[in-house]
Motif scaffolding. Sequence first.
Motif, PDB file in Angstrom:
ATOM      1  N   ALA A  13       0.847  -1.191   0.000  1.00 34.32           N
ATOM      2  CA  ALA A  13       0.000   0.000   0.000  1.00 34.32           C
ATOM      3  C   ALA A  13       0.883   1.240   0.000  1.00 34.32           C
ATOM      4  N   PRO A  14       0.363   2.366  -0.496  1.00 35.67           N
ATOM      5  CA  PRO A  14       1.123   3.608  -0.406  1.00 35.67           C
ATOM      6  C   PRO A  14       1.362   3.971   1.064  1.00 35.67           C
ATOM      7  N   GLN A  15       2.495   4.581   1.340  1.00 35.99           N
ATOM      8  CA  GLN A  15       2.863   4.903   2.718  1.00 35.99           C
ATOM      9  C   GLN A  15       1.800   5.750   3.410  1.00 35.99           C
ATOM     10  N   ASP A  16       1.136   6.641   2.668  1.00 38.16           N
ATOM     11  CA  ASP A  16       0.135   7.498   3.315  1.00 38.16           C
ATOM     12  C   ASP A  16      -1.119   6.742   3.753  1.00 38.16           C
ATOM     13  N   GLU A  17      -1.250   5.467   3.351  1.00 41.94           N
ATOM     14  CA  GLU A  17      -2.369   4.638   3.798  1.00 41.94           C
ATOM     15  C   GLU A  17      -1.984   3.787   5.014  1.00 41.94           C
ATOM     16  N   LEU A  18      -0.687   3.708   5.319  1.00 37.98           N
ATOM     17  CA  LEU A  18      -0.218   2.944   6.472  1.00 37.98           C
ATOM     18  C   LEU A  18      -0.275   3.806   7.725  1.00 37.98           C
TER      19      LEU A  18
END
Length: 100
Positions: A13-18
């Motif tokens: 997942a993109p880092q901003d979703e973690l």
Amino acid sequence: MKAVLNGTVIAEAPQDELIKIEGNWYFPPSSVNSELLVESPTPYTCPWKGECQYFTVRDGDTLLQDRAWSYPTPYPTAFERVGKDFSNYVAFWKEVQVVD
């Protein structure tokens, strides 16, 4: 970002979703290949996050006990502390590497 075990991507997942909690990256449930995880009976309750669900991670024919975990129903005060709802987000440990 990816959670990788011996070249197999377990989550991506993109880092901003973690969500980063106590140094661990938690992946959104939809980004995790659930076929590679088996619920573990290992009990644990975090004093501030709540009841934990551990998972055994499949690595081919090998099973790696308790290498992933999530909090299905975190305490409401944990949302305040983290700043987001992290219900069912999955984090990884030991052999599972989280990389960009």
